[in-house]
Design an enzyme around this catalytic site. Sequence first.
Site, PDB file in Angstrom:
ATOM      1  N   ARG A   1       4.770  27.379  21.800  1.00 35.13           N
ATOM      2  CA  ARG A   1       4.192  28.419  21.046  1.00 35.13           C
ATOM      3  C   ARG A   1       2.797  28.520  21.514  1.00 35.13           C
ATOM      4  O   ARG A   1       1.967  27.773  21.286  1.00 35.13           O
ATOM      5  CB  ARG A   1       4.526  28.228  19.606  1.00 35.13           C
ATOM      6  CG  ARG A   1       3.780  29.365  18.903  1.00 35.13           C
ATOM      7  CD  ARG A   1       4.035  29.521  17.362  1.00 35.13           C
ATOM      8  NE  ARG A   1       5.691  29.606  17.384  1.00 35.13           N
ATOM      9  CZ  ARG A   1       6.039  29.804  15.886  1.00 35.13           C
ATOM     10  NH1 ARG A   1       5.502  29.544  14.651  1.00 35.13           N
ATOM     11  NH2 ARG A   1       7.317  29.816  15.794  1.00 35.13           N
TER      12      ARG A   1
ATOM     13  N   ARG B   1       9.007  25.952  10.366  1.00 33.20           N
ATOM     14  CA  ARG B   1      10.448  25.778  10.798  1.00 33.20           C
ATOM     15  C   ARG B   1      10.787  25.606  12.191  1.00 33.20           C
ATOM     16  O   ARG B   1      11.443  24.872  12.457  1.00 33.20           O
ATOM     17  CB  ARG B   1      11.033  27.269  10.478  1.00 33.20           C
ATOM     18  CG  ARG B   1      11.463  27.590   8.856  1.00 33.20           C
ATOM     19  CD  ARG B   1      11.140  29.049   8.615  1.00 33.20           C
ATOM     20  NE  ARG B   1       9.666  29.125   8.589  1.00 33.20           N
ATOM     21  CZ  ARG B   1       8.879  28.916   7.531  1.00 33.20           C
ATOM     22  NH1 ARG B   1       9.477  28.777   6.268  1.00 33.20           N
ATOM     23  NH2 ARG B   1       7.710  29.446   7.554  1.00 33.20           N
ATOM     24  N   THR B   2      10.041  26.406  13.041  1.00 33.00           N
ATOM     25  CA  THR B   2      10.440  26.357  14.424  1.00 33.00           C
ATOM     26  C   THR B   2      10.113  24.762  14.889  1.00 33.00           C
ATOM     27  O   THR B   2      10.883  24.372  15.605  1.00 33.00           O
ATOM     28  CB  THR B   2       9.586  27.332  15.414  1.00 33.00           C
ATOM     29  OG1 THR B   2       9.981  28.442  14.522  1.00 33.00           O
ATOM     30  CG2 THR B   2      10.140  27.293  16.694  1.00 33.00           C
TER      31      THR B   2
ATOM     32  N   HIS C   1      10.848  35.510  20.667  1.00 32.93           N
ATOM     33  CA  HIS C   1      11.181  34.171  20.299  1.00 32.93           C
ATOM     34  C   HIS C   1      12.713  34.056  20.138  1.00 32.93           C
ATOM     35  O   HIS C   1      13.251  34.194  19.165  1.00 32.93           O
ATOM     36  CB  HIS C   1      10.525  34.396  18.684  1.00 32.93           C
ATOM     37  CG  HIS C   1      10.348  33.084  17.825  1.00 32.93           C
ATOM     38  ND1 HIS C   1      11.054  31.739  18.353  1.00 32.93           N
ATOM     39  CD2 HIS C   1       9.802  32.851  16.816  1.00 32.93           C
ATOM     40  CE1 HIS C   1      10.838  30.944  17.634  1.00 32.93           C
ATOM     41  NE2 HIS C   1      10.033  31.509  16.333  1.00 32.93           N
TER      42      HIS C   1
ATOM     43  N   LYS D   1     -11.399  20.958  25.069  1.00 36.93           N
ATOM     44  CA  LYS D   1     -12.228  20.606  26.397  1.00 36.93           C
ATOM     45  C   LYS D   1     -12.367  21.552  27.517  1.00 36.93           C
ATOM     46  O   LYS D   1     -13.027  21.406  28.479  1.00 36.93           O
ATOM     47  CB  LYS D   1     -11.897  19.278  26.857  1.00 36.93           C
ATOM     48  CG  LYS D   1     -12.206  17.968  26.017  1.00 36.93           C
ATOM     49  CD  LYS D   1     -11.766  16.705  26.373  1.00 36.93           C
ATOM     50  CE  LYS D   1     -11.435  15.680  25.394  1.00 36.93           C
ATOM     51  NZ  LYS D   1     -11.039  14.274  25.951  1.00 36.93           N
TER      52      LYS D   1
END
Length: 314
Positions: free
Chosen positions: A103, A53-54, A131, A82
Amino acid sequence: MRHDHLITSKQLSRADIETVLDYAAEIDADPSAVANRHVGTVLGLLFFEPSTRTKMSFETAMKRLGGDIVDMGSVESSSVTKGETLADTVRVIEGYADALVLRHPKQGSATMASEFVDVPLVNAGDGAGHHPSQTLLDLYTIRENAGLDDLTIGIMGDLKYGRTVHSLAYALTNFDTRQHFISPESLQLPREVVYDLHQQQDGTGIREHDALEEVLPSLDVLYVTRIQRERFPDENEYQKVAGEYQIDAETLEAASDDLTVMHPLPRVDEIAPEIDETDHAAYFEQAHNGVPIRMALLDLLLSDDAEIRGDGDE
Ligand code: NCD
């Protein structure tokens, strides 16, 4: 509203919240009016944790404003494997994008990353931290369904690790709300969050419970959350609480007819599918509200236009 970065909901005043929500409502009524506002603008998506969703609603929002996105892709396919540091990754991608959405599993990562970039950075979830853009769409949904003043809300489930809960709880202290927190003892709100909430709301509007029945009849909104399995240091601890705090049609017999049931999604088994077709269910509408809210938010963060930024206060 004039913030360079959006890291936690603690940054947002009531006026800021209302500016975003009002503007999102305007956009929702006529999205075509802003369809060309950000032609040529590029949004950088950096998701170090899964998201549906986000990520997709930020992408849709940027495209509906006329812009485009660059996506770091999965951690496995990026230079993170890496050994690149987050600070280096964000410094590189800010050269490709006009704003960043991050995120990351580590709490505090968004604050740290924001110190390395000049373009606006939105925290789309930092571990069990915050959030804030989810909170804006939660508040929008609450306002549409129940109103934001004289509100009695129950917030249930994983209050310890649930970042959507932390952000929402702080933001609600800007409004005249009574917040009931319902969870097993092991998943109660972090004590520092409870302390802060008491400070901000004179201690009158915050109560903790271990059973939904105690408060269900008084609620205008019930905000249900998923137990955040991925954040448990010990799988056995998760198993002890998994499956607790589920609701079904029978549970809601004790609720007001006007109760609005919300969930940030994804759900596992917290809300029985039989509730989906009832008037209580607002969680899919809530997820859809992510687009107008993120369009409003991105436009506010990306524009120098004082008119859109409310009164243009610093
Ligand atoms: C939430 C999250 O990632 O914190 N999802 C979302 O953004 N809608 C909730 C969750 O994962 O349980």
